[in-house]
Scaffold this motif. Structure first.
Motif, PDB file in Angstrom:
ATOM      1  N   THR A  80     -86.686 -14.603  23.936  1.00 41.52           N
ATOM      2  CA  THR A  80     -87.540 -15.732  24.327  1.00 41.52           C
ATOM      3  C   THR A  80     -87.193 -17.010  23.575  1.00 41.52           C
ATOM      4  O   THR A  80     -87.638 -18.096  23.966  1.00 41.52           O
ATOM      5  CB  THR A  80     -89.009 -15.379  24.064  1.00 41.52           C
ATOM      6  OG1 THR A  80     -89.172 -15.011  22.684  1.00 41.52           O
ATOM      7  CG2 THR A  80     -89.436 -14.218  24.953  1.00 41.52           C
ATOM      8  N   ASP A 132     -90.330 -12.510  33.200  1.00 41.79           N
ATOM      9  CA  ASP A 132     -89.572 -12.353  31.955  1.00 41.79           C
ATOM     10  C   ASP A 132     -88.831 -11.018  31.917  1.00 41.79           C
ATOM     11  O   ASP A 132     -87.689 -10.952  31.438  1.00 41.79           O
ATOM     12  CB  ASP A 132     -90.509 -12.476  30.761  1.00 41.79           C
ATOM     13  CG  ASP A 132     -91.073 -13.878  30.600  1.00 41.79           C
ATOM     14  OD1 ASP A 132     -90.406 -14.826  31.061  1.00 41.79           O
ATOM     15  OD2 ASP A 132     -92.174 -14.031  30.035  1.00 41.79           O
ATOM     16  N   TYR A 151     -84.371 -19.151  26.122  1.00 35.67           N
ATOM     17  CA  TYR A 151     -84.566 -19.642  27.491  1.00 35.67           C
ATOM     18  C   TYR A 151     -85.917 -20.318  27.609  1.00 35.67           C
ATOM     19  O   TYR A 151     -86.813 -20.139  26.773  1.00 35.67           O
ATOM     20  CB  TYR A 151     -84.431 -18.506  28.516  1.00 35.67           C
ATOM     21  CG  TYR A 151     -85.535 -17.464  28.480  1.00 35.67           C
ATOM     22  CD1 TYR A 151     -86.712 -17.636  29.193  1.00 35.67           C
ATOM     23  CD2 TYR A 151     -85.386 -16.296  27.736  1.00 35.67           C
ATOM     24  CE1 TYR A 151     -87.714 -16.681  29.164  1.00 35.67           C
ATOM     25  CE2 TYR A 151     -86.372 -15.334  27.703  1.00 35.67           C
ATOM     26  CZ  TYR A 151     -87.538 -15.535  28.416  1.00 35.67           C
ATOM     27  OH  TYR A 151     -88.530 -14.596  28.375  1.00 35.67           O
ATOM     28  N   SER A 152     -86.047 -21.121  28.669  1.00 38.60           N
ATOM     29  CA  SER A 152     -87.265 -21.887  28.913  1.00 38.60           C
ATOM     30  C   SER A 152     -87.602 -21.814  30.398  1.00 38.60           C
ATOM     31  O   SER A 152     -86.840 -21.273  31.207  1.00 38.60           O
ATOM     32  CB  SER A 152     -87.087 -23.344  28.468  1.00 38.60           C
ATOM     33  OG  SER A 152     -85.986 -23.931  29.140  1.00 38.60           O
ATOM     34  N   SER A 153     -88.738 -22.405  30.748  1.00 42.28           N
ATOM     35  CA  SER A 153     -89.199 -22.379  32.139  1.00 42.28           C
ATOM     36  C   SER A 153     -89.621 -23.779  32.563  1.00 42.28           C
ATOM     37  O   SER A 153     -90.800 -24.139  32.476  1.00 42.28           O
ATOM     38  CB  SER A 153     -90.363 -21.391  32.300  1.00 42.28           C
ATOM     39  OG  SER A 153     -91.395 -21.702  31.382  1.00 42.28           O
ATOM     40  N   ARG A 180     -86.258 -19.599  35.446  1.00 36.64           N
ATOM     41  CA  ARG A 180     -85.918 -19.462  34.032  1.00 36.64           C
ATOM     42  C   ARG A 180     -84.539 -20.075  33.809  1.00 36.64           C
ATOM     43  O   ARG A 180     -83.631 -19.918  34.640  1.00 36.64           O
ATOM     44  CB  ARG A 180     -85.918 -17.999  33.600  1.00 36.64           C
ATOM     45  CG  ARG A 180     -87.287 -17.333  33.649  1.00 36.64           C
ATOM     46  CD  ARG A 180     -88.226 -17.965  32.636  1.00 36.64           C
ATOM     47  NE  ARG A 180     -89.531 -17.329  32.626  1.00 36.64           N
ATOM     48  CZ  ARG A 180     -90.570 -17.732  33.350  1.00 36.64           C
ATOM     49  NH1 ARG A 180     -90.438 -18.778  34.165  1.00 36.64           N
ATOM     50  NH2 ARG A 180     -91.723 -17.116  33.260  1.00 36.64           N
ATOM     51  N   TYR A 181     -84.396 -20.768  32.675  1.00 34.34           N
ATOM     52  CA  TYR A 181     -83.177 -21.516  32.381  1.00 34.34           C
ATOM     53  C   TYR A 181     -82.752 -21.225  30.957  1.00 34.34           C
ATOM     54  O   TYR A 181     -83.576 -21.236  30.032  1.00 34.34           O
ATOM     55  CB  TYR A 181     -83.423 -23.016  32.570  1.00 34.34           C
ATOM     56  CG  TYR A 181     -82.265 -23.904  32.158  1.00 34.34           C
ATOM     57  CD1 TYR A 181     -81.237 -24.191  33.046  1.00 34.34           C
ATOM     58  CD2 TYR A 181     -82.199 -24.445  30.873  1.00 34.34           C
ATOM     59  CE1 TYR A 181     -80.180 -25.004  32.671  1.00 34.34           C
ATOM     60  CE2 TYR A 181     -81.149 -25.255  30.496  1.00 34.34           C
ATOM     61  CZ  TYR A 181     -80.138 -25.528  31.402  1.00 34.34           C
ATOM     62  OH  TYR A 181     -79.087 -26.320  31.028  1.00 34.34           O
ATOM     63  N   GLY A 182     -81.442 -20.965  30.772  1.00 34.38           N
ATOM     64  CA  GLY A 182     -80.919 -20.703  29.442  1.00 34.38           C
ATOM     65  C   GLY A 182     -79.453 -21.073  29.350  1.00 34.38           C
ATOM     66  O   GLY A 182     -78.724 -21.029  30.346  1.00 34.38           O
ATOM     67  N   TRP A 202     -85.864 -11.359  34.228  1.00 33.53           N
ATOM     68  CA  TRP A 202     -84.840 -12.192  33.592  1.00 33.53           C
ATOM     69  C   TRP A 202     -84.054 -11.389  32.553  1.00 33.53           C
ATOM     70  O   TRP A 202     -82.823 -11.485  32.480  1.00 33.53           O
ATOM     71  CB  TRP A 202     -85.509 -13.405  32.962  1.00 33.53           C
ATOM     72  CG  TRP A 202     -84.620 -14.204  32.064  1.00 33.53           C
ATOM     73  CD1 TRP A 202     -84.508 -14.076  30.707  1.00 33.53           C
ATOM     74  CD2 TRP A 202     -83.714 -15.253  32.436  1.00 33.53           C
ATOM     75  NE1 TRP A 202     -83.599 -14.979  30.200  1.00 33.53           N
ATOM     76  CE2 TRP A 202     -83.093 -15.709  31.243  1.00 33.53           C
ATOM     77  CE3 TRP A 202     -83.366 -15.848  33.640  1.00 33.53           C
ATOM     78  CZ2 TRP A 202     -82.159 -16.730  31.242  1.00 33.53           C
ATOM     79  CZ3 TRP A 202     -82.436 -16.870  33.637  1.00 33.53           C
ATOM     80  CH2 TRP A 202     -81.842 -17.305  32.457  1.00 33.53           C
ATOM     81  N   SER A 239     -90.254 -19.052  20.650  1.00 36.86           N
ATOM     82  CA  SER A 239     -89.840 -19.812  21.832  1.00 36.86           C
ATOM     83  C   SER A 239     -89.296 -21.163  21.396  1.00 36.86           C
ATOM     84  O   SER A 239     -89.724 -21.713  20.371  1.00 36.86           O
ATOM     85  CB  SER A 239     -91.012 -19.999  22.800  1.00 36.86           C
ATOM     86  OG  SER A 239     -92.050 -20.748  22.182  1.00 36.86           O
ATOM     87  N   TRP A 257     -79.380 -20.111  35.348  1.00 37.36           N
ATOM     88  CA  TRP A 257     -80.756 -20.274  35.799  1.00 37.36           C
ATOM     89  C   TRP A 257     -80.975 -19.438  37.047  1.00 37.36           C
ATOM     90  O   TRP A 257     -80.048 -19.194  37.827  1.00 37.36           O
ATOM     91  CB  TRP A 257     -81.113 -21.752  36.050  1.00 37.36           C
ATOM     92  CG  TRP A 257     -80.291 -22.468  37.088  1.00 37.36           C
ATOM     93  CD1 TRP A 257     -79.195 -23.233  36.886  1.00 37.36           C
ATOM     94  CD2 TRP A 257     -80.518 -22.473  38.515  1.00 37.36           C
ATOM     95  NE1 TRP A 257     -78.719 -23.718  38.070  1.00 37.36           N
ATOM     96  CE2 TRP A 257     -79.516 -23.273  39.090  1.00 37.36           C
ATOM     97  CE3 TRP A 257     -81.469 -21.878  39.338  1.00 37.36           C
ATOM     98  CZ2 TRP A 257     -79.438 -23.485  40.462  1.00 37.36           C
ATOM     99  CZ3 TRP A 257     -81.393 -22.098  40.718  1.00 37.36           C
ATOM    100  CH2 TRP A 257     -80.392 -22.897  41.257  1.00 37.36           C
ATOM    101  N   ASN A 291     -91.232 -20.060  39.286  1.00 38.75           N
ATOM    102  CA  ASN A 291     -90.615 -18.783  38.920  1.00 38.75           C
ATOM    103  C   ASN A 291     -89.186 -18.958  38.428  1.00 38.75           C
ATOM    104  O   ASN A 291     -88.361 -18.073  38.626  1.00 38.75           O
ATOM    105  CB  ASN A 291     -90.632 -17.826  40.113  1.00 38.75           C
ATOM    106  CG  ASN A 291     -92.044 -17.472  40.537  1.00 38.75           C
ATOM    107  OD1 ASN A 291     -93.001 -17.758  39.837  1.00 38.75           O
ATOM    108  ND2 ASN A 291     -92.175 -16.837  41.682  1.00 38.75           N
TER     109      ASN A 291
END
Length: 661
Positions: A160, A136, A163-165, A178-180, A139, A466, A125, A176
Motif C-alpha cells: 500500500t 486492493d 500505489y494510490s487511487s 489503482r496507479y503505481g 490489484w 500509504s 494502472w 475503481n
C-alpha cells in the motif's frame, strides 16, 4: 424382425450425427464471419529535428465476445484473457521505459507524445469491475501475475506504500482505479522477450523481425507498452470483447550515409537512414496471421511541399528528400488543431514484398532543412529546493509555449479566457509533505491559492502505510508566461531494514503528471479502404487529453553508517566463536585417547637418566621394574625434569660460589 430393425436404427443415428455436424459447422462459419479474432501490425517512422528518427511499432490483437468459459484463442494470447477473467480487469496499461522523452525536441502535442511517452521505469494502472472492498486484493494478485508474466519486479507494487487511487486528475481516472510506478526498475531484454511472445508470429515474421535487441537498447529512448481494454455489455469480463494494443516506441540516432558530404550549414544537415542501417534487418513480408501490415512515414507538410500544394500526382517527387521505395498512397491530415502545418503520411504495404524482394525503406535528404515539432500548451519541469538532509521543497514550473500562435480556435484576447491544467503528484511516505504550505506564482508574482486553484484533493501520507497524493486543477490566464507551484516537506527516518542496497544513491519521487483537458492530441487521416481500416490511424483519431510527465526526483535521506553494524557484528561473531570453540573443545575432548597419546609421547622422549632412576627405585623397593603408565609416566617424567633442574641449579650455585671465593 429385431435383427432387421437394428441396421436401420444404426443408419438413422449416423445420418442424425452427420446432420448435427453440418449444422454446427454452418453455425460456426457464420459466427466466424461476423466475429473473429484479428491481428494487425504497423510501423510509423518519423524524422526528428535533432537528427534522430522515431520508430513506433503498433500491434493490435482483438478477440470477440464469448460466453464460453476458458475458450480457446487462435490469435489472441490466452495469458491476457485469463488475467481479465480472473481479476475482472476493465482496462489496464503497463509500460517499461528506459530514458526520458524530450518534449521540446520530439514534440508534446501529437498522440504518440501524449499516449506513448512514459516515465522511466515501470508504470501500471488498472480499472477493476469489482466491489470497492475487493479492489486492493485484485490489484495485489494482478501485480504478482504480471511480475511472473513479464519477468519484472512488478510485485513490489502490491504494498500500500507504493500505489494510490486517483479520482479525477488522472485521465482514465474512475472510482475503481489503482496507479503505481517503479522509477528505478531496470528495463532489459528479459522484459522484451515475454512481450514479443504475446504476438502470433513473435519476432520470426512480419514487422517484428526489425526488433533487434542491440539496435533497440542502444537508442536514446525506448518504451514498450501494453494497453488492454475489455469492452462489451456483459456483466462478466469473459463475455466482453478484448482489445490488446502492444506498442514499442524507439528513438534512434542513424549513422549518416553521406559522411563525406560537406555543406556550409553542417548543423542543419539531417542524416540519411534506412531500415537496415538502423535495425540491421530487412522486412521480407508480413506476418501470415496479420490482417494488415503497413509502414507509414510521417512528415510535416512544410517538408514535403513548401508551397503547401500537395497532390496525388507529385507526392513521390520531392526536392528536399528522396525515398528508395515508391509509396502506395499518400494520406494528408484533416482538421488539425495546430495552425503551423498539417502532417503527411506515406503508406507502404508490406504484403507487396517478399523474400526475393525485401522491404528496406531508405530516406535520403537532399538539402538542409529546419523544422520544429508541435509543443504542448505549457512545458512542465520539476526540481527540488533547499539544502541539507532535514527539509526541502518541491517546485513544479510551467512555461508558456505561445498558445496564441500555435493553436486554432485559441482566443487570447478574451479577458475571461482561462487555461485548465491538471496536476497529479504522488510522494512516498518518508517524504512528509506539508500541503498547507502550497504556494502559487503566476508570472513570477505570488497569488492566492483560491484565485488560481479551482479544485484540490489531498490524501496525506501515513508512515509505512500509504503514500501522499495531491490532485490539483489550475485555472491560469491564457496569456500566462510562467507559473510555479512550491510545497515544503520534511525528510523522514527509515528503519535499517527498510533501506535498499544502494541507499547512498538516494530515493526516488515518481514523476508528476501534467495534463491539459481543453486540448486533445488527435490526428485525422482519411482512409480509402473502409473495410480494412488501420488500427494505428484509428488510435490517432481518438481524442485524448494532452499529457506530459515531469522528471523523476532524487531525494537524499539521512543514511546511517552501515560499516559500524558490520564492525560490531564481526567482533561479536569473533568473540562468540572463540568462546563456543573453547567450550566445545572441552566438552568433546576424549581423555582416554589423550592419555594414550601422552604415554606414547613420554615413552619416546624418556631419557636414560629417568629410566635409571626408575630401575634404581624399583630395586630399592624390592619390586620388579615396569614401564611407566599414563599418569605415572607423566609424573616420573616431570620428577626427572625437576631433579635435573635442581641438580643444575645447585651446580651453578656451587660454581658461582667457588668462582667468587
Amino acid at each position: 424382425m429385431g435383427f432387421l430393425q437394428r441396421p436401420f436404427v444404426v443408419l438413422l443415428l449416423i445420418l442424425t450425427y452427420q446432420l448435427l455436424q453440418c449444422l454446427v459447422a454452418f453455425g460456426s462459419v457464420n459466427e466466424g464471419d461476423q466475429k473473429q479474432e484479428q491481428f494487425s501490425e504497423e510501423l510509423l517512422l518519423k524524422p526528428l529535428p535533432d537528427r534522430k528518427v522515431l520508430a513506433h511499432f503498433h500491434f493490435q490483437s482483438s478477440a470477440p465476445p464469448s460466453a464460453a468459459n476458458g475458450r480457446h484463442h487462435h490469435l489472441f494470447p490466452k495469458a491476457i484473457s485469463q488475467l481479465i477473467q480472473k481479476f475482472q480487469v476493465k482496462e489496464m496499461e503497463l509500460s517499461f521505459t528506459h530514458g526520458r522523452w524530450n518534449y521540446e525536441s520530439w514534440g508534446g502535442f501529437d498522440p504518440i507524445a501524449s499516449s506513448n511517452a512514459k516515465p522511466p521505469g515501470v508504470e501500471l494502472w488498472a480499472v477493476f469491475d469489482v466491489a470497492q472492498d475487493q479492489i486492493d486484493a485484485s490489484w495485489k494478485n494482478l501485480t504478482h501475475a504480471l511480475s511472473g508474466l513479464f519477468c519484472a519486479s512488478i510485485n513490489f507494487l502490491e504494498s500500500t506504500t507504493t500505489y494510490s487511487s486517483p479520482e479525477w486528475s488522472f485521465p482514465p481516472a474512475s472510482g475503481n482505479l489503482r496507479y503505481g510506478t517503479l522509477p528505478r526498475e531496470a528495463v532489459c531484454t528479459e522484459n522484451l522477450t515475454p512481450w514479443l511472445k504475446l504476438l502470433p508470429c513473435r519476432d520470426k515474421a512480419g514487422l517484428s523481425v526489425l526488433l533487434d535487441r542491440p539496435s533497440i537498447y542502444r537508442g536514446y529512448y525506448h518504451s514498450q507498452r501494453l494497453h488492454l481494454t475489455a469492452r462489451g455489455s456483459g456483466s462478466k469480463e469473459m463475455d466482453s470483447g478484448i482489445v490488446l494494443d502492444q506498442t514499442l516506441t524507439v528513438v534512434l540516432q542513424p549513422n549518416s550515409r553521406r559522411a563525406g558530404m560537406v555543406h556550409a550549414s553542417e548543423n542543419h544537415i539531417q542524416p540519411s537512414w534506412s531500415l537496415s542501417s538502423m535495425f540491421g534487418k530487412q522486412v521480407i513480408g508480413k506476418c501470415i496471421l496479420a490482417k494488415s501490415s503497413n509502414v507509414y512515414l510521417q512528415l510535416d507538410s512544410s517538408l514535403v511541399s513548401p508551397t503547401n500544394s500537395i497532390t496525388s500526382e507529385n507526392f513521390w517527387t520531392n526536392p528536399s528528400f528522396e525515398l528508395s521505395a515508391n509509396p502506395d498512397s499518400l494520406l494528408i491530415e484533416e482538421n488539425s488543431l495546430h495552425s503551423k502545418g498539417l502532417s503527411v503520411l506515406y503508406k507502404f504495404q508490406v504484403e507487396n514484398y517478399s523474400e526475393s524482394e525485401p522491404f528496406d525503406l531508405g530516406f535520403t535528404w537532399k538539402n538542409p532543412v529546419i523544422w520544429s515539432c508541435q509543443q504542448a500548451p505549457l512545458h512542465a519541469s520539476r526540481f527540488l529546493m533547499g539544502s541539507g538532509n532535514e527539509r526541502g521543497a518541491i517546485a513544479i514550473f510551467l512555461k508558456s509555449k505561445q498558445l496564441n500562435e500555435g493553436f486554432i480556435g485559441f482566443n487570447a484576447d478574451n479577458e475571461r479566457c482561462e487555461l485548465r491544467v491538471d496536476v497529479f503528484q504522488v510522494v512516498p511516505w518518508y517524504v512528509k509533505v506539508y500541503f498547507h504550505s502550497l504556494q502559487v506564482f503566476v508570472d513570477q508574482q505570488p497569488k492566492a491559492v483560491s484565485d488560481v486553484i479551482e479544485k484540490i484533493r489531498v490524501s496525506p501520507s501515513k508512515d509505512k502505510v500509504s503514500p501522499g497524493m495531491m490532485e490539483i486543477v489550475l485555472k491560469l490566464p491564457c496569456r500566462v508566461k510562467s507559473a510555479a507551484l512550491t510545497i515544503d516537506f520534511d525528510k523522514g527516518f527509515l528503519h535499517i531494514d527498510e533501506y535498499p542496497p544502494d541507499a547512498n544513491q538516494g530515493f526516488d519521487i515518481p514523476s508528476a503528471i501534467i495534463s491539459f483537458p481543453d486540448f486533445h492530441a488527435s490526428m485525422d487521416f482519411p482512409e480509402d479502404d473502409s473495410m480494412n481500416k488501420s488500427s494505428l490511424l484509428s488510435k490517432f483519431k481518438e481524442k485524448s487529453p494532452v499529457m506530459s510527465y515531469t522528471e523523476v526526483l532524487l531525494v537524499p535521506l539521512t543514511t546511517p553508517d552501515f560499516s559500524m553494524p558490520y564492525n560490531v557484528i564481526t567482533i561479536t561473531c569473533t568473540v562468540f566463536a572463540l568462546y563456543f570453540g573453547s567450550l566445545l573443545n572441552v566438552l568433546r575432548r576424549r581423555v582416554a585417547e589423550e592419555e594414550r597419546f601422552l604415554k606414547e609421547k613420554a615413552a619416546n622422549k624418556t631419557g636414560g637418566l629417568s629410566m635409571m632412576l626408575s630401575k634404581l627405585s624399583a630395586k630399592l623397593r624390592g619390586r620388579p621394574w615396569e614401564p611407566p603408565q599414563s599418569v605415572q609416566h607423566l609424573s616420573s617424567f616431570i620428577n626427572s625434569k625437576l631433579v635435573f633442574k635442581v641438580i643444575l641449579v645447585a651446580g651453578l650455585a656451587v660454581g658461582w660460589q667457588y668462582f667468587f671465593s
